[in-house]
Design a protein around this motif. Structure first.
Motif, short mmCIF file in Angstrom:
data_model
loop_
_atom_site.label_atom_id
_atom_site.label_comp_id
_atom_site.label_asym_id
_atom_site.label_seq_id
_atom_site.Cartn_x
_atom_site.Cartn_y
_atom_site.Cartn_z
N VAL A 30 2.32 -10.25 -43.56
CA VAL A 30 2.17 -9.86 -44.96
C VAL A 30 3.23 -10.60 -45.59
O VAL A 30 4.29 -10.75 -45.19
CB VAL A 30 2.63 -8.07 -45.10
CG1 VAL A 30 2.75 -7.86 -46.53
CG2 VAL A 30 1.71 -7.43 -44.26
N VAL A 31 2.55 -10.98 -46.78
CA VAL A 31 3.54 -12.24 -47.60
C VAL A 31 3.73 -11.48 -48.95
O VAL A 31 2.66 -10.99 -49.77
CB VAL A 31 2.90 -13.45 -47.83
CG1 VAL A 31 3.71 -14.33 -48.50
CG2 VAL A 31 2.55 -14.10 -46.53
N ALA A 32 5.01 -11.31 -49.52
CA ALA A 32 5.34 -10.88 -50.81
C ALA A 32 5.63 -12.15 -51.71
O ALA A 32 6.38 -13.22 -51.54
CB ALA A 32 6.66 -10.22 -50.77
N GLU A 33 4.65 -12.26 -52.78
CA GLU A 33 4.54 -13.24 -53.50
C GLU A 33 4.96 -12.92 -55.04
O GLU A 33 3.97 -12.44 -55.74
CB GLU A 33 3.22 -13.95 -53.81
CG GLU A 33 2.75 -14.33 -52.36
CD GLU A 33 1.39 -14.85 -52.11
OE1 GLU A 33 1.16 -15.77 -51.20
OE2 GLU A 33 0.41 -14.52 -52.97
N PRO A 34 5.99 -12.98 -55.46
CA PRO A 34 6.46 -12.71 -56.99
C PRO A 34 5.95 -13.79 -57.91
O PRO A 34 5.49 -14.73 -57.78
CB PRO A 34 8.01 -12.77 -56.80
CG PRO A 34 8.32 -13.88 -55.77
CD PRO A 34 7.20 -13.65 -54.79
N VAL A 35 5.28 -13.27 -59.08
CA VAL A 35 4.80 -14.08 -60.14
C VAL A 35 5.58 -13.93 -61.39
O VAL A 35 5.89 -12.57 -61.63
CB VAL A 35 3.23 -14.06 -60.16
CG1 VAL A 35 2.65 -14.61 -59.03
CG2 VAL A 35 2.78 -12.25 -60.45
N GLY B 123 14.00 -10.31 -48.85
CA GLY B 123 13.68 -10.20 -47.24
C GLY B 123 13.05 -8.74 -47.11
O GLY B 123 13.03 -8.11 -48.25
N TRP B 124 12.93 -8.30 -46.06
CA TRP B 124 12.34 -6.99 -45.47
C TRP B 124 13.25 -6.25 -44.61
O TRP B 124 13.85 -6.99 -43.70
CB TRP B 124 10.89 -7.26 -44.86
CG TRP B 124 9.62 -7.97 -45.79
CD1 TRP B 124 9.54 -9.30 -45.55
CD2 TRP B 124 8.84 -7.47 -46.14
NE1 TRP B 124 8.68 -9.50 -46.46
CE2 TRP B 124 7.91 -8.47 -47.02
CE3 TRP B 124 8.40 -6.04 -46.60
CZ2 TRP B 124 6.90 -8.07 -47.69
CZ3 TRP B 124 7.44 -5.77 -47.22
CH2 TRP B 124 6.60 -6.75 -47.58
N VAL C 25 14.21 -8.62 -41.82
CA VAL C 25 13.61 -9.98 -41.54
C VAL C 25 13.87 -10.77 -42.83
O VAL C 25 13.70 -10.02 -44.12
CB VAL C 25 12.07 -9.86 -41.49
CG1 VAL C 25 11.30 -11.27 -41.69
CG2 VAL C 25 11.62 -9.41 -40.24
N ASP C 26 14.49 -12.10 -42.82
CA ASP C 26 14.59 -12.77 -44.45
C ASP C 26 13.36 -13.16 -44.80
O ASP C 26 12.42 -13.66 -43.97
CB ASP C 26 15.51 -13.65 -43.94
CG ASP C 26 17.10 -13.19 -43.72
OD1 ASP C 26 17.33 -12.00 -44.19
OD2 ASP C 26 18.01 -13.92 -42.76
N GLY C 27 13.41 -13.63 -46.00
CA GLY C 27 12.34 -14.50 -46.39
C GLY C 27 11.11 -13.57 -47.05
O GLY C 27 11.10 -12.16 -46.95
N ARG D 67 13.02 -6.32 -50.71
CA ARG D 67 13.94 -6.48 -51.81
C ARG D 67 13.86 -7.94 -52.59
O ARG D 67 13.60 -9.16 -51.53
CB ARG D 67 15.34 -6.54 -50.96
CG ARG D 67 15.94 -5.27 -50.49
CD ARG D 67 16.83 -5.35 -49.46
NE ARG D 67 18.29 -5.76 -49.86
CZ ARG D 67 18.58 -6.91 -49.72
NH1 ARG D 67 18.07 -8.00 -48.83
NH2 ARG D 67 19.70 -7.38 -50.09
N VAL D 68 13.91 -8.12 -53.68
CA VAL D 68 13.62 -9.23 -54.25
C VAL D 68 14.55 -9.48 -55.58
O VAL D 68 15.05 -8.55 -56.20
CB VAL D 68 12.07 -9.12 -54.98
CG1 VAL D 68 11.93 -10.45 -56.14
CG2 VAL D 68 11.16 -8.88 -54.12
#
Length: 603
Positions: A527-532, A553-554, A563-565, A581-582
């Motif tokens: 699972v990838v979190a991608e901010p735009v 991270g998560w 998990v970082d990133g 967390r963003v």
């Protein structure tokens, strides 16, 4: 005992025609399924047990076959002579059955006969629902009035036929009651005229009573009706050969499939029942939807960007200084309370919410409701000039004025109409309508106001990040499908936000925080979190921007290590609930997309 049909003959002094009862609702502009859910949920709320406990409202939709079909065929046939209800034809095509059930309610209690007076403190719910038409409900500040709305139950059945199964407390003991009822067309048979009203039960004293206690429980088991827990009270109503109606879409007017109907019902629940679904209220309404064993999840209204401003405005009604009251010099002086909240508009429609939405696009409406906390309608206001902004308002009548607003409602309870009102009632409803219209007009342009100095940096940033803070609960690519598995639920779709991302401070630094629920995948996924960055012209990726948002991270809600990133590997034993967390951008509106790929795959 053997159940039999009994048909009502036209009396010498005249009788109420069955068609007239079915047509009491007129021709509402609402979809029939919306009217159905609104009316039955209203009855459920009005029947809530005292004490403030949760009230369950469940809708089940399935096609009859096998032993269940045989049980229904044996119970319903032969149909009443001369009635032309079409029950045999329905049984031959394997009909759809819709069951609407409530628990945590009183059930259909009181006398079994309409000519018997209820005892002191007894509510004649059974005869008002099964026998009578036009009797005022014995519920203070309830959502209903004279019981005309029950006609929708018969209207959405192709046979105009329902079966009611109820457990109530009757004169010191629990009693189960099961009876069938039909509202067909009037007809002539055997040289007599008949009203078109029919009841299916035990013939007694020239009329039909319901099956009672053990005989009712046995029949309910054969029909596969929802069970009652030990000591529980409530009601289940089965609609035989239900008509799911038609939908409007790109391919034109088409018959709804059961899957589409289930989605539409969930959306209807959200838009019309959300004030009763809030987690911290007494007699909270817990809604559920199943279709042939599949679970259609009913989201939390507070976590939906489409409903968020309405929910916040509703909560503001209880906070001194956050609501307004239309001024009135004579009694009742307080006719209701009004509050409005602005927020970021959704970038795209959420299919789980949009199916039965009462308006298109972003919200610029007021949810009007009486004191029963059931939405009457969404009163349209001025559209905000900023296309990124929406607002939601709520007007809720006061206990003192509630009866005047009830007088203004049509049988479907979906409007406040002043035509025909006189005196105080007319003045109260007109005042409320004008006040709401004026307050909504003020929302068309942004209003500037001072921000307390100590809150300025975070408040300013919160305003710019409001699109993410009221996130849509973004799904990963693909749709969500739910399948039965060992009596439970398994999701083959993507992750979703179960807590809307919001702004918090960690050691004085602003951080976007949200909780994500992962499905039970059969294989390892990433699972990838991608901010735009959100721009007026669309969205822009953050690659190459030094000032853009960054995924910190998560963090597992249960036991897995943090998990970082942006990337999170989900294996079968992994926890399913994670905090995301963003770090926000300095001066931009941010969205987070969640995408999923197989381990080692490209997406």
């Amino acid at each position: 005992m053997t159940a039999q049909w009994w048909s009502q003959p036209v009396a010498a002094e005249g009788s109420t025609a069955s068609e007239g009862i079915r047509r009491q609702l007129g021709k509402p502009h609402l979809d029939p399924l919306t009217v159905l859910i609104r009316e039955t949920a209203q009855n459920t709320c009005d029947a809530a047990l005292p004490g403030g406990g949760d009230v369950e409202f469940a809708v089940r939709l399935h096609r009859l076959s096998g032993n269940r079909l045989a049980g229904w065929r044996e119970f319903l046939l032969p149909e009443p002579a001369g009635s032309a209800l079409g029950i045999a034809e329905a049984m031959n095509r394997g009909p759809l059955l819709m069951t609407l059930s409530d628990r945590g309610t009183t059930g259909l209690g009181g006398p079994l006969r309409a000519d018997e007076s209820p005892r002191e403190g007894e509510r004649p719910d059974f005869v008002n629902f099964i026998r009578n038409v036009g009797e005022r409900k014995a519920v203070d500040l309830g959502g209903g009035s004279y019981g005309f709305g029950k006609g929708i139950l018969y209207n959405v059945s192709r046979c105009h036929l329902i079966v009611a199964d109820s457990v109530c407390m009757f004169r010191g003991r629990l009693q189960r009651r099961l009876i069938g009822a039909a509202l067909g067309d009037g007809f002539t048979h055997g040289g007599r005229r008949w009203t078109g009203r029919h009841w299916l039960g035990v013939l007694e004293d020239g009329h039909t009573r319901p099956l009672l206690d053990d005989e009712a429980e046995e029949m309910a088991g054969k029909l596969g009706l929802p069970r009652f827990a030990e000591g529980a009270t409530g009601t289940s109503v089965a609609i035989v050969d239900v008509d799911l109606g038609r939908r409007q879409g790109q391919d034109g007017d088409a018959v709804r499939t059961p899957e589409e109907a289930a989605d539409f019902i969930v959306s209807t629940m959200l838009w019309n029942l959300w004030p009763r679904m809030l987690s911290d209220r007494p007699n909270r309404l817990v809604c559920s939807m199943r279709r042939d064993g599949f679970v259609n999840e009913v989201p939390d209204p507070e976590q939906l960007i489409e409903l968020s401003p309405f929910v916040k405005a509703y909560r503001a009604l209880a906070e001194e200084g956050r609501y307004q009251v239309p001024p009135r010099k004579s009694e009742p002086r307080e006719i209701g309370r009004f509050a409005v909240v602005k927020g970021m508009a959704p970038l795209r429609p959420n299919p789980a919410v949009a199916a039965a939405a009462p308006f298109e696009g972003r919200a610029h409406h007021c949810a009007r409701m009486r004191h029963a906390d059931l939405v009457v309608d969404y009163f349209k206001g001025e559209t905000p000039t900023d296309e990124m902004i929406q607002y939601g308002a709520v007007f809720r009548s006061s206990p003192e004025a509630d009866g005047f607003f009830a007088e203004a409602e049509p049988p479907t309870h979906d409007d406040w109409v002043v035509n025909g009102l006189r005196g105080t009632a007319r003045g109260v409803v007109q005042l409320a309508t004008g006040f709401i219209r004026d307050r909504l007009r003020e929302q068309s342009t942004p209003a500037a106001g001072p921000v307390p100095s100590g809150e300025a940096p975070l408040a300013s940033l919160a305003g710019r990040l409001s699109g993410l803070m009221t996130a849509e609960g973004d799904l990963a690519e693909g749709s969500v499908r739910r399948e039965p598995s060992g009596g439970g639920r398994r999701s083959s779709g993507g992750p979703r936000f179960v807590t809307a991302p919001h702004l918090v401070q960690e050691n004085g630094v602003p951080v976007i925080f949200g909780v994500v629920q992962m499905p039970s995948w059969a294989s390892t996924r990433v699972v990838v979190a991608e901010p735009v960055i959100v721009l007026d012209s669309g969205v822009e990726p953050v690659d190459g921007r030094t000032d853009g948002p960054v995924v910190l991270g998560w963090r597992s809600v249960e036991s897995d290590p943090p998990v970082d990133g942006a990337e999170l590997v989900i294996e079968r034993p992994s926890d399913r609930t994670w905090e995301l967390r963003v770090r926000p951008s300095a001066d931009a509106v941010v969205r987070v997309n969640l995408t999923v790929r197989e381990l080692g795959g490209d997406g």
